[in-house]
Design a protein around this motif. Sequence first.
Motif, PDB file in Angstrom:
ATOM      1  N   ASP A  67       0.827  -1.217   0.000  1.00 48.06           N
ATOM      2  CA  ASP A  67       0.000   0.000   0.000  1.00 48.06           C
ATOM      3  C   ASP A  67       0.858   1.263   0.000  1.00 48.06           C
ATOM      4  O   ASP A  67       0.445   2.314  -0.491  1.00 48.06           O
ATOM      5  CB  ASP A  67      -0.929   0.015   1.227  1.00 48.06           C
ATOM      6  N   SER A  68       2.084   1.157   0.552  1.00 47.60           N
ATOM      7  CA  SER A  68       3.000   2.306   0.613  1.00 47.60           C
ATOM      8  C   SER A  68       3.465   2.725  -0.778  1.00 47.60           C
ATOM      9  O   SER A  68       3.974   3.829  -0.973  1.00 47.60           O
ATOM     10  CB  SER A  68       4.224   1.959   1.454  1.00 47.60           C
ATOM     11  N   GLY A  69       3.319   1.812  -1.756  1.00 53.95           N
ATOM     12  CA  GLY A  69       3.816   2.077  -3.111  1.00 53.95           C
ATOM     13  C   GLY A  69       5.097   1.324  -3.409  1.00 53.95           C
ATOM     14  O   GLY A  69       5.438   1.092  -4.570  1.00 53.95           O
ATOM     15  N   ASP A  78       8.665  -7.338   3.166  1.00 52.13           N
ATOM     16  CA  ASP A  78       8.572  -5.887   3.355  1.00 52.13           C
ATOM     17  C   ASP A  78       9.073  -5.123   2.136  1.00 52.13           C
ATOM     18  O   ASP A  78       9.992  -5.577   1.445  1.00 52.13           O
ATOM     19  CB  ASP A  78       9.405  -5.462   4.581  1.00 52.13           C
ATOM     20  N   PRO A  79       8.519  -3.937   1.902  1.00 52.72           N
ATOM     21  CA  PRO A  79       8.986  -3.129   0.767  1.00 52.72           C
ATOM     22  C   PRO A  79      10.380  -2.559   1.015  1.00 52.72           C
ATOM     23  O   PRO A  79      10.757  -2.323   2.161  1.00 52.72           O
ATOM     24  CB  PRO A  79       7.957  -2.001   0.684  1.00 52.72           C
ATOM     25  N   HIS A  80      11.129  -2.382  -0.055  1.00 49.40           N
ATOM     26  CA  HIS A  80      12.476  -1.805   0.015  1.00 49.40           C
ATOM     27  C   HIS A  80      12.752  -1.148  -1.321  1.00 49.40           C
ATOM     28  O   HIS A  80      12.280  -1.610  -2.369  1.00 49.40           O
ATOM     29  CB  HIS A  80      13.516  -2.904   0.295  1.00 49.40           C
ATOM     30  N   ASP A  98       2.262   0.830 -17.915  1.00 52.84           N
ATOM     31  CA  ASP A  98       0.932   1.382 -17.625  1.00 52.84           C
ATOM     32  C   ASP A  98       0.324   0.761 -16.360  1.00 52.84           C
ATOM     33  O   ASP A  98      -0.637   1.301 -15.802  1.00 52.84           O
ATOM     34  CB  ASP A  98      -0.012   1.164 -18.815  1.00 52.84           C
ATOM     35  N   LEU A  99       0.892  -0.362 -15.896  1.00 54.00           N
ATOM     36  CA  LEU A  99       0.387  -0.987 -14.666  1.00 54.00           C
ATOM     37  C   LEU A  99       0.923  -0.296 -13.409  1.00 54.00           C
ATOM     38  O   LEU A  99       0.438  -0.536 -12.313  1.00 54.00           O
ATOM     39  CB  LEU A  99       0.786  -2.468 -14.635  1.00 54.00           C
ATOM     40  N   ILE A 100       1.944   0.536 -13.598  1.00 55.85           N
ATOM     41  CA  ILE A 100       2.566   1.201 -12.442  1.00 55.85           C
ATOM     42  C   ILE A 100       1.748   2.419 -12.036  1.00 55.85           C
ATOM     43  O   ILE A 100       1.443   3.286 -12.854  1.00 55.85           O
ATOM     44  CB  ILE A 100       4.009   1.652 -12.783  1.00 55.85           C
ATOM     45  N   ASP A 101       1.389   2.459 -10.749  1.00 55.03           N
ATOM     46  CA  ASP A 101       0.769   3.671 -10.197  1.00 55.03           C
ATOM     47  C   ASP A 101       1.928   4.605  -9.846  1.00 55.03           C
ATOM     48  O   ASP A 101       2.505   4.542  -8.761  1.00 55.03           O
ATOM     49  CB  ASP A 101      -0.046   3.324  -8.947  1.00 55.03           C
ATOM     50  N   ASN A 107       5.609   8.641  -4.268  1.00 56.15           N
ATOM     51  CA  ASN A 107       5.438   9.034  -2.868  1.00 56.15           C
ATOM     52  C   ASN A 107       6.285   8.166  -1.949  1.00 56.15           C
ATOM     53  O   ASN A 107       6.854   8.658  -0.964  1.00 56.15           O
ATOM     54  CB  ASN A 107       3.963   8.941  -2.467  1.00 56.15           C
ATOM     55  N   TYR A 108       6.377   6.869  -2.276  1.00 52.00           N
ATOM     56  CA  TYR A 108       7.192   5.955  -1.467  1.00 52.00           C
ATOM     57  C   TYR A 108       8.658   6.382  -1.506  1.00 52.00           C
ATOM     58  O   TYR A 108       9.314   6.505  -0.462  1.00 52.00           O
ATOM     59  CB  TYR A 108       7.046   4.524  -1.996  1.00 52.00           C
TER      60      TYR A 108
END
Length: 313
Positions: A67-69, A78-80, A98-101, A107-108
């Motif tokens: 959710d953090s991006g 965990d995201p890194h 195009d799938l990338i928000d 923001n991340y």
Amino acid sequence: MGELVTDKHVKYILSVEKRKDDFESVVMEHLRMNGAYWGLTALDLMGKLDVVDVNEVVSWVMSCQHDSGGFGGNVGHDPHILYTLSAVQVLALFDKMDLIDADKVTNYIVGLQNEDGSFSGDMWGEVDTRFSYIAICCLSIIHRLDKINVEKAVKYIISCKNMDGGFGCTPGGESHAGQIFCCVGALALTGSLDLVNKDLLGWWLCERQVKSGGLNGRPEKLPDVCYSWWVLSSLIMIDRVHWISREKLIKFILDCQDKEKGGISDRPDDAVDVFHTYFGVAGLSLLEYPGLKPIDPAYALPVDVVNRIFFKK
């Protein structure tokens, strides 16, 4: 001159993904996203990306986003920032940008920039010039480089420059070829290469070539195929690649192949892995080895992929 056993390397890369329980697969569990980037980019450079099930890979990549991006190294991890760049690069390879928000990813990464311009790798706060490069490269690929403080980021990278012309992972850190690639790459992507002493740095980098033709990462260390990327790409970006022996380095990389089962190792006769297979193929691509697609030395993606990112109508 030896020969690149392309078909064997393709089979080897595909086999790594299928073997879920062997040692190599288990130790790579936490960084499978990096492994996917290494393997898939090597396949693309060899013109064999079409052997992969695109939808399967892409849906797995997207399932690693938080959710953090940011992206994790595997599902449930965990995201890194490290894995976030690899995820974006894999999606770029498949033309699935195009799938990338982009706002979410931006923001991340923006949230990881520190007051001094440096970047942390994740919420735990480790700082390293690798993360500066990754942030700049990732944001550049998704056309959001203006969202960070580029001036401060560049200033921090320059603060990690040493008297020998090289760069370390933090200010005062020992010069290391991997960190030099990160710093030079980040400076190249921000149009700041004029801040590098190219002759001094070029001298340090070309001194990394040893008698066998291979390159090491620091003085007095053994040569390693992965430095065929870190050192070579840096020399290309500062226009000093003619200072090393191209022929000797090609021979060294080809000598590190497992010609029967495929894959490339760090040194001749060692065990192969997907990391060194990618960097061996990428190094040969930089050396304009016949039959390989050209790779961009700053983005570490095939040139046609980079052109699609920036010039697609």
